[in-house]
Design a protein around this motif. Structure first.
Motif, short mmCIF file in Angstrom:
data_model
loop_
_atom_site.label_atom_id
_atom_site.label_comp_id
_atom_site.label_asym_id
_atom_site.label_seq_id
_atom_site.Cartn_x
_atom_site.Cartn_y
_atom_site.Cartn_z
N UNK A 47 0.98 -1.20 -0.07
CA UNK A 47 0.11 -0.07 0.03
C UNK A 47 1.06 1.09 0.05
N UNK A 48 1.07 1.96 -1.25
CA UNK A 48 1.92 2.77 -1.50
C UNK A 48 1.63 4.04 -0.32
N UNK A 49 2.48 4.81 0.02
CA UNK A 49 2.12 6.31 0.73
C UNK A 49 2.97 7.48 0.21
N UNK A 50 2.79 8.36 0.28
CA UNK A 50 3.76 9.52 0.01
C UNK A 50 5.27 9.49 0.44
N UNK A 51 5.15 9.11 1.75
CA UNK A 51 6.66 8.81 2.59
C UNK A 51 7.37 7.83 1.78
N UNK A 52 6.55 6.87 0.80
CA UNK A 52 7.69 5.99 -0.09
C UNK A 52 8.21 6.60 -1.12
N UNK A 53 7.87 7.94 -1.29
CA UNK A 53 8.50 8.82 -2.46
C UNK A 53 10.14 8.61 -2.37
#
Lengths: 115, 110
Positions: free
Chosen positions: A80-86
């Motif tokens: 589940x991708x999140x902005x913090x994974x950018x």
């Protein structure tokens, strides 16, 4: 020159999506690695593998997971991708050799942007 | 444990200037030392390496000598070109992984 490939090179995706970053090498190397590189350039080891069916967590805690079913393939998955994974994700491989003397070869990287 | 201290950047030089990027390390045993280069939008490329004390690694006009007495592996080039603009990482081999420096961004102006 090392033969290690990463796809996709660039990925823009929405929050909550599942993604898999692919990494393949044709050198027959047993050891493979995933690094996360932040905008400040610093590299953080997030996963590594000694060979088939071997996976280990690296220095930086990551919500991603990896698998190693084939020697040449070491995919990284975010459920589940999140902005913090950018970030930029770099894959590398090396032969097994004398400790401290193995040369790592890197792929071109995947630049991930999570909106 | 192992550690690498690398010269902070950014570094800006004129074309044909002499380059030194400092790198010192702390390690147990006698690991290999590496310099990697990262061009914009790309992964890391191995630039050169040295596997034992007094070894000199060289490639594309860059050189670095493994100095055990000063625990250093400084990167040098006699005359830089605009195409050398990149980020440079010093790294130390370990039991399971490389230990990287924080990277030095080099910009060469014509």
């Amino acid at each position: 020159e090392a033969d290690i490939y990463q796809t996709p090179r660039y990925l823009v995706i929405g929050t909550g999506k599942k993604i898999t970053l692919e990494c393949s090498q044709t050198m027959g190397h047993d050891k493979m690695y995933w690094y996360q590189q932040d905008p400040g350039m610093e590299l953080h080891l997030i996963h590594y593998s000694y060979g088939v069916n071997s996976t280990e967590k690296g220095d930086l805690s990551s919500e991603s997971t990896v698998s190693r079913i084939r020697t040449e393939h070491f995919p990284l998955t975010l459920e589940s991708a999140r902005p913090s994974h950018t970030s930029q994700y770099l894959c590398a491989s090396s032969e097994v050799g004398l400790a401290g003397r193995e040369t790592q070869y890197f792929g071109p990287g995947t630049r991930l942007l999570v909106l | 444990g192992n550690s690498v201290t690398q010269m902070e950047g950014p570094v800006t030089l004129s074309e044909e200037a002499f380059l030194t990027i400092n790198c010192t390390y702390t390690a147990t045993g006698y690991p290999s030392l590496f310099w990697y280069v990262q061009y914009p939008g790309e992964g890391l490329q191995l630039l050169l390496k040295a596997t034992k004390a007094d070894d000199k690694g060289s490639n594309k006009g860059f050189e670095a000598t493994y100095r055990k007495e000063t625990t250093s592996f400084h990167l040098e080039k006699g005359s830089v070109q605009v195409s050398d603009s990149a980020v440079y990482f010093c790294a130390l081999g370990g039991n399971e992984k490389l230990t990287f420096g924080t990277g030095t961004r080099l910009t060469i102006i014509p």
